[in-house]
Write an enzyme that holds these catalytic residues in place. Structure first.
Site, PDB file in Angstrom:
ATOM      1  N   GLU A  40       0.849  -1.194   0.000  1.00  0.00           N
ATOM      2  CA  GLU A  40       0.000   0.000   0.000  1.00  0.00           C
ATOM      3  C   GLU A  40       0.884   1.244   0.000  1.00  0.00           C
ATOM      4  OE1 GLU A  40      -3.536   1.929   2.818  1.00  0.00           O
ATOM      5  OE2 GLU A  40      -2.067   0.573   3.707  1.00  0.00           O
ATOM      6  N   LYS A 106      -9.677   2.636  -2.300  1.00  0.00           N
ATOM      7  CA  LYS A 106      -9.884   2.052  -0.971  1.00  0.00           C
ATOM      8  C   LYS A 106     -11.240   2.449  -0.403  1.00  0.00           C
ATOM      9  CE  LYS A 106      -7.381   1.637   3.459  1.00  0.00           C
ATOM     10  NZ  LYS A 106      -6.199   2.150   4.198  1.00  0.00           N
ATOM     11  N   CYS A 140      -5.460  -2.913   2.793  1.00  0.00           N
ATOM     12  CA  CYS A 140      -5.199  -2.779   4.229  1.00  0.00           C
ATOM     13  C   CYS A 140      -6.462  -2.870   5.098  1.00  0.00           C
ATOM     14  CB  CYS A 140      -4.441  -1.470   4.470  1.00  0.00           C
ATOM     15  SG  CYS A 140      -3.492  -1.463   6.032  1.00  0.00           S
TER      16      CYS A 140
END
Length: 255
Positions: A40, A106, A140
């Site tokens: 990331e 995300k 994540c």
């Protein structure tokens, strides 16, 4: 499909140094690898200083990813900070060997670090098709939200790229195994190592898990490139025998 996970420390907010570092590692990967996975925010580290380091979709790091993908004749994926339509995104790019790009923004922004104050959340789950594999892209904090990752698309592999700190490593390991088992899917996860400029320590634990929840690549704590091959036919056979996904609950995600 053969996949390479690159685990390394990151230079804080220095895209050029990070590209040089990753390029040296990518150049060591042999031509049999089909997919290379980076962490990331691999070009900057997990920074909230979006306005200072964001790039456009025509920026140097994306051009570099396209160049690397073409040179290695394989796909490359990882997330970076993108400025698009007057918004900042933590965007996971999936770059095909042809240079074509698909991306995922995300969905679950890490509010504990204020990520939601600087970045715009994505609204779409993204599944890419590559070499007859359906691959789900996740970043994540998404790992903590199993409903969003639920395998309703019959995907074959779910990718997690992260800057996940050492203090929560037990959660990282446990949740990755859970995602593999509950979705009858391969899981590949790449995290960084090292101390970032916010004094958070990262010990990696990049790993690759099969559809039974067994390690193909056990959690790694050192810098390196970790390569393994995935067998789609074995997964299909397992799903035919024990297709627990047939009994999954129906649900609707409201954005």
């Amino acid at each position: 499909m053969k996949i390479a996970l690159i685990q390394t420390d990151l230079y804080w907010e220095d895209a050029l140094k990070n590209r040089i570092n990753f390029e040296s590692k990518i150049n060591q990967i042999d031509s049999s690898v089909n997919l290379i996975v980076l962490p990331e925010m691999f070009s900057t580290g997990f920074t909230m200083n979006a306005s200072a380091v964001a790039e456009s979709m025509q920026g140097e790091t994306i051009l570099w990813m396209q160049s690397m993908a073409k040179q290695k004749d394989c796909a490359i994926t990882g997330s970076l900070i993108i400025f698009d339509n007057n918004q900042y995104y933590n965007r996971m790019l999936f770059v095909y060997p042809s240079g074509e790009i698909q991306y995922y923004d995300k969905r679950h922004l890490f509010s504990l670090a204020g990520e939601d104050l600087f970045y715009t959340a994505g609204t779409q789950k993204v599944i890419v098709d590559y070499l007859d594999w359906k691959i789900c892209l996740q970043i994540c904090y998404d790992l903590r939200f199993p409903v969003f990752a639920r395998n309703v698309e019959n995907y074959d592999l779910i990718l997690y790229v992260a800057n996940w700190p050492k203090v929560r490593t037990n959660a990282w390991d446990a949740l990755l195994k859970a995602r593999a088992i509950e979705n009858l899917s391969y899981v590949a996860a790449v995290n960084r190592i090292g101390l970032d400029d916010n004094n958070f320590e990262h010990i990696g634990h990049s790993q690759l898990i099969d559809f039974w929840g067994n390690y193909i690549v056990e959690p790694q704590e050192t810098e390196g490139v970790f390569v393994a091959e995935l067998d789609k036919n074995a997964m299909i056979e397992m799903r035919k025998r024990l297709n627990f996904l047939n009994d999954k609950d129906d649900f609707e995600i409201k954005i």
